[in-house]
Design an enzyme around this catalytic site. Structure first.
Site, PDB file in Angstrom:
ATOM      1  N   HIS A  18       0.817  -1.212   0.000  1.00 24.20           N
ATOM      2  CA  HIS A  18       0.000   0.000   0.000  1.00 24.20           C
ATOM      3  C   HIS A  18       0.852   1.263   0.000  1.00 24.20           C
ATOM      4  CE1 HIS A  18      -3.407  -2.656   1.291  1.00 24.20           C
ATOM      5  NE2 HIS A  18      -3.989  -1.905   0.391  1.00 24.20           N
ATOM      6  N   ARG A  25     -15.693  -4.851   0.129  1.00 22.11           N
ATOM      7  CA  ARG A  25     -15.692  -3.403  -0.028  1.00 22.11           C
ATOM      8  C   ARG A  25     -15.641  -3.116  -1.520  1.00 22.11           C
ATOM      9  NH1 ARG A  25     -10.204  -1.136  -0.917  1.00 22.11           N
ATOM     10  NH2 ARG A  25     -10.998   0.891  -0.326  1.00 22.11           N
ATOM     11  N   TYR A  79      -2.922  10.067  -8.173  1.00 19.73           N
ATOM     12  CA  TYR A  79      -2.682   8.658  -7.849  1.00 19.73           C
ATOM     13  C   TYR A  79      -3.483   7.732  -8.760  1.00 19.73           C
ATOM     14  CZ  TYR A  79      -3.133   4.258  -5.334  1.00 19.73           C
ATOM     15  OH  TYR A  79      -3.162   2.933  -5.005  1.00 19.73           O
TER      16      TYR A  79
END
Lengths: 339, 318
Positions: free
Chosen positions: A195, A225, A318
């Site tokens: 991450h 999710r 990003y």
């Protein structure tokens, strides 16, 4: 639910991929609020939305099944390293086979069937004309490594995360439709390491909390999710390995073609504890929907305009939207006159 | 696909050491889920005064889905759970258990595995052994017990493991030299300890002296909630006040008041039950929260921790 359009559609070259009105209706639209905010947004992976919903079954199989299997085969033919499993993940791969075969056969009996007598198993996939007998947990009894065997029959990408030292490690996966990340690059990394590039969330302690939550997921309690980004053209494989094929397409978005060329890419991510190996199965089921199709739903059009308009700059960068973000906002504005 | 609880029937009860009883649990229907080595289940025991819930390691072969086996040591200061299992549970009884969860899994990329069991701490390793042998892994089992109380399965282990088995009966003055356990081990050796807190603290302290990285030391201690002064919990959003008695844990008091808090181990290890604290002073007793988290006073693990103040105001979202 209807599976498999008659003609196999493409996610490259001529991009014939399209969504039927039914597919548009069941699209897992990812924005619960008008402005975009970071959250872990996990919920139990329980059925919701009724018959035909993308959340109805443990694994969602839809009209794009054959097209996606064809695309996966094309990727693996060129780049076999897009599927890898470290040696200590063998049992986890069989966990995944068991979990996926059992649920597919229960949820879609018209397409899949599984017969088990002790460790002697027979698996039939009528959509792909597969009929194999093998010995459970004996990898030499399958025509190819277990993760690849199962992954070539499932929509979406799958990673198997080894759990040790209170952390998760990306030690196996079949990743052929990633949103700009590479299994070969991330393999063996810990949760915090893979991450690393995500902006903003580190300082908020989100990853620490998420990791504690994920390492405590018990058997039989999968969670899910949604994640999202935008993609130019209906391209499934936006991996770093193929960046030279798709990176430049970001400059091809114009006010005239934005509706048909830009796709909202939604990932339905499910995390499920594997009982035999204690690994976590992380599945990433990808849905692509053109903005043109999104705006057929006035609520989605309005909501998406507001989310795009308030998206923080670090996230625009990003997610790789810098070059065409304003074109998207301008296009969506016409469906949200009040804002 | 979602599993809440599993109903099982007790199919065998056996006294395997003076203070340890083994229970074999079979599913009421179908098969049990397979599990991974080191897993535990929480057993729900309908006592006369209250429902007891204790975590017990599964010690059968993880690939055997026909039955689970657990072993229960009768605790001298039992708060009711182990006494219930020893005195009130008989063959044919029905019990509810949670699906297996694992906080103590083997590290499969290890070069060598050293298992150190103290007393009833042998139980999680019994589910390690079939898998270690299936994988042809390099391992040793060191078993420390008091022959007059514990030491279950030692004959079977000696016969099955041969030269990989080391036994120390403290009642026979057999001592395990802990320093020897750490000497001249190949790089990549992992150590697993299950037993009383004194053994775990002794081993981890010594390992640090030997310069063994913490990432190669694994331990599991299911701390039973210890009694303490009574106190009150106030639920912030509802104002509800719940009294926690001397003998019961905060989690048990919340459950008795129909407030369900997610939990897995009920022993201060997994972190599932963690609650936000608005005010009041926490008496931290868990092995999960970091020193910083404990010092912040903003979180509590109600499965084992208590309050130093008379009231804790907690934020529990239901």
């Amino acid at each position: 639910m209807r599976v498999a359009p008659k003609e196999i559609q493409t996610f490259r070259n001529d991009f014939t991929y399209s969504n039927s009105p039914d597919a548009i209706k069941r699209f897992p639209f990812p924005f619960p609020e008008d402005d975009y905010r970071y959250s872990v947004n996990m919920e139990p992976h329980l059925p919701k939305g009724g018959e035909g919903s993308a959340y109805e079954k443990f694994l969602d199989i839809d009209e794009h099944y054959l097209s996606e299997m064809e695309e996966r085969a094309l990727v693996l033919k060129d780049m076999p390293h897009r599927c890898l499993a470290m040696e200590h993940m063998d049992l986890a791969c069989w966990d995944m086979i068991e979990r996926c075969m059992v649920s597919l056969a229960e949820d879609y009996p018209e397409h899949f069937s599984l017969t088990r007598e002790g460790d002697q198993w027979r698996w039939q996939n009528h959509l792909l004309d597969i009929d194999d007998q093998f010995t459970f947990a004996d990898s030499s009894s399958l025509p190819m490594p277990p993760l690849e065997y199962m992954g070539r029959q499932l929509q979406g990408d799958f990673a198997l995360l080894d759990q040790r030292d209170g952390d998760l490690f990306l030690d196996a996966g079949i990743i052929t439709c990633p949103a700009d990340w590479s299994l070969a690059f991330d393999a063996g990394m810990s949760f915090t390491e893979w991450h690393g590039p995500v902006p903003m969330a580190h300082s908020e302690g989100i990853f620490e909390r998420a990791l504690k939550y994920l390492t405590a997921i018990p058997v039989g309690k999968p969670v899910r999710r949604l994640n999202w980004t935008l993609t130019v053209n209906a391209r499934m494989d936006t991996s770093p390995e193929t960046y030279h094929e798709w990176g430049h397409e970001r400059t091809s978005v114009t006010p005239e073609n934005v509706g048909s060329k830009v796709y909202l890419r939604v990932e339905l991510q499910v995390l499920d504890r594997m009982p035999r190996s204690n690994a976590l199965m992380f599945s990433i089921r990808t849905y692509l929907m053109s903005l043109e199709d999104i705006v057929t739903n006035p609520e989605w059009a309005k909501r998406m305009h507001r989310v795009m308009k308030t998206l923080p700059a670090p996230l625009i960068d990003y997610k790789g939207l810098t070059r065409y973000h304003s074109t998207v906002v301008d296009y969506l504005a016409q469906f949200d006159p009040a804002n | 696909m979602n599993i809440e609880q599993i109903s099982v029937r007790v199919s065998a009860v056996e006294q395997v050491a003076p203070t340890i009883r083994e229970f074999t649990l079979r599913p009421l229907s179908g098969e049990l889920p397979p599990f991974s080595s080191g897993s535990h289940v929480v057993v729900e025991m309908p006592g006369a005064q209250k429902i007891h819930r204790n975590a017990y390691s599964l010690m059968s072969d993880p690939w055997d889905t026909s039955e689970y086996r657990i072993a229960v040591r009768l605790q001298e200061d039992s708060r009711g759970g182990s006494r219930f299992m020893h005195q009130s549970v008989a063959v044919g009884d029905r019990l509810n258990i949670t699906p297996p969860a694992n906080m103590f899994a083997p590290q499969w990329e290890a070069k060598k595995h050293i298992l150190i069991a103290g007393g009833v701490g042998i139980t999680p390793f019994l589910s390690y052994l079939p898998e270690l042998m299936r994988r042809d892994a390099d391992f040793e089992l060191h078993y420390l017990y008091r022959g007059s109380q514990t030491g279950a399965y030692r004959k079977e282990l000696a016969a099955e493991l041969g030269a990989r088995y080391f036994a120390y009966d403290s009642d026979a003055a057999e001592r395990c030299e802990l320093t020897e356990l750490f000497q001249q081990r190949p790089l990549g050796t992992h150590f697993y300890i299950c037993g009383p807190l004194s053994l775990i603290e002794g081993m981890t302290g010594l390992a640090a002296e030997f310069g063994i990285p913490a990432s190669a030391i694994h331990y599991e201690e299911f701390a039973a909630p210890q009694p303490g002064k009574p106190f009150e919990i106030e639920i912030r959003h509802s104002g509800q006040v719940i009294r926690v008695g001397e003998e019961e844990s905060m989690l048990e008091a919340l459950e008795a008041a129909q407030i369900n808090v997610p939990n897995l181990c009920r022993g201060g290890v997994c972190g599932q039950c963690v609650c936000s604290v608005e005010s009041g002073e926490v008496d931290h007793r868990d092995n999960f929260l970091s020193a910083e988290e404990k010092a912040s006073g903003r979180v509590v693990m109600p499965c084992v921790s208590r309050a130093k103040s008379e009231r804790l105001i907690v934020d529990i979202q239901e």
